[in-house]
Structure formats: structure tokens, C-alpha cells
Design an enzyme around this catalytic site. Structure first.
Site, mmCIF file in Angstrom:
data_model
loop_
_atom_site.group_PDB
_atom_site.id
_atom_site.type_symbol
_atom_site.label_atom_id
_atom_site.label_comp_id
_atom_site.label_asym_id
_atom_site.label_seq_id
_atom_site.Cartn_x
_atom_site.Cartn_y
_atom_site.Cartn_z
ATOM 1 N N ASP A 91 0.848 -1.192 0.000
ATOM 2 C CA ASP A 91 0.000 0.000 0.000
ATOM 3 C C ASP A 91 0.882 1.240 0.000
ATOM 4 O OD1 ASP A 91 0.841 -0.181 2.669
ATOM 5 O OD2 ASP A 91 -1.068 0.544 3.466
ATOM 6 N N HIS A 105 11.413 -9.472 0.380
ATOM 7 C CA HIS A 105 11.143 -8.042 0.290
ATOM 8 C C HIS A 105 12.420 -7.253 0.588
ATOM 9 C CE1 HIS A 105 9.235 -4.143 1.170
ATOM 10 N NE2 HIS A 105 8.225 -4.605 0.453
#
Length: 222
Positions: A64, A186
């Protein structure tokens, strides 16, 4: 929210007519009217506006938007010039340096990538100020899954860079043999040392594109 146009509008037109999107739109409009929401409303679809469907060659998935003032600009991992470079992007730049020898940039604006066909797509497109994942579950995931489904049907070389487990789960939606899917942890400080560093995704991406008659991405941010 600014409207989509061109091939994106045509490909996603059916989504705008669905009940979930009507509810999503009303929720987001209410949020912008009553709260501080990022990115600015005219930047919600910036990833698609800067990277037309017919020009997509690489897809990077984020989660997000950044939720602190001045950071979010509608492109995953990217921040405007003059804003402190976030830790995950610092690590992306380090891997670029180690992989391709790119100089470490002095800013975090990734528009240069987007304009070359790198779709910098968050799977959730809005967020409340200071509240990560605050717009999780309101409908954005269904909409961005539709974007991924559109891309999966494109029969030309596209590279998907899937960093972290949420992004990697999207590989279940990707079946086109014309595409390359690359997975790594990540790039956040919590996980970059578990395999993001040394993944060499940028050179592998360019090698695949060139092998299939596409120009390499100029990853150097200036």
C-alpha cells in the site's frame, strides 16, 4: 480520482461497472472528504497513467502507499524528489549498484522507470495518513488483481518482479509462458539480507527482455 484512459480504460471497463467497485469508489470518495488520505486523489492511478498498458514491460508489485506526509505519489517504492529515501528503496538502490553498477541516486523518484514501461503497482492504492494498511479490504485488492489478470493475457515479454510473500502469492494468477516471474524476499531492512541482496533481478530482467527482442530497462535514476 482521475480517470483512466486508453487501453487501460478499455481493459478495465468491466471492473468499473461491478458492485464491488461502486462500493470502493464511494468509500474512497468519503475518505478523501473526511480524512487525510494518500496519495493525492489525482495520483491514485498514477502507475497506469505513466505506464500505458501497451508499453508495460516490467511489473513491480508493492503493498500500500507510504502513509507519511509528502511520500506517496502513486508509484510503489517511489517518493518525490526532496523526500527522504525510504529504507526499502535504499536497499533496492544497493542491489542495483551491486548488480548493474548503477550509481546510488540522491532522490527516490522512480518516474524514470515508469516512463520506460515499468509498472510500479501497489496492490492497495490508497491509505489513511499515519495508518499503514488502513484501506486493506475495501476493494482495492480485487481491482488490482483484475489489473494482474489483464497483464497475464498480454502475449509479449513481461517480467514480474515479486518481492516478499504478499507479492509472490500473485504468481498463482500468472500463467503466460511469454512472461518471466522472478521472486525474492522483500527489500525492507527486515528481510533484504535473506535473499533480496544478490538476487540480481535487474540484470536477469534485462537479459530476458533483450533475449526476446525488447530493449533493456535503463535502471539508473539520475
Amino acid at each position: 480520482m482521475a480517470a483512466l484512459s486508453g487501453a487501460w480504460a478499455e481493459a478495465l471497463g468491466g471492473e468499473f461497472k461491478k458492485e464491488y467497485y461502486r462500493r470502493l469508489y464511494e468509500t474512497v470518495r468519503k475518505e478523501y472528504n473526511e480524512r487525510l488520505i494518500y496519495p493525492p486523489s489525482d495520483r491514485v492511478f498514477a502507475a497506469m497513467q505513466l505506464t500505458p498498458l501497451e508499453k508495460v514491460r516490467v511489473v513491480i508489485l508493492g503493498q500500500d502507499p507510504y502513509h507519511e506526509p509528502g511520500q506517496a505519489q502513486g508509484l510503489c517504492f517511489s517518493v518525490p524528489e526532496g523526500v527522504k529515501i525510504p529504507p526499502s528503496l535504499v536497499n533496492i538502490y544497493q542491489e542495483l549498484h551491486d548488480d548493474l553498477g548503477c550509481d546510488i541516486p540522491q532522490h527516490g523518484n522512480l518516474t524514470h522507470w515508469a516512463e520506460q514501461g515499468v509498472l510500479l503497482l501497489n496492490t492497495i492504492l490508497t491509505v489513511r495518513a499515519h495508518a499503514a494498511f488502513s484501506h486493506k479490504g475495501i476493494g482495492w485488492e480485487q481491482f488490482t488483481d483484475a489489473i494482474i489478470e489483464v497483464l497475464d493475457k498480454v502475449d509479449r515479454p513481461i517480467v514480474f518482479l515479486l518481492w516478499g510473500s504478499p507479492a509472490q502469492k500473485k504468481s498463482e494468477m500468472l500463467h503466460n509462458p511469454a512472461h518471466l516471474i522472478l521472486k525474492a524476499p522483500h527489500p525492507s531492512p527486515l528481510s533484504a539480507y535473506r535473499g533480496f541482496f544478490g538476487c540480481r533481478h535487474f540484470s536477469r530482467c534485462n537479459a530476458f527482455l533483450e533475449e526476446h527482442g525488447e530493449a533493456a530497462i535503463d535502471w539508473q535514476i539520475r
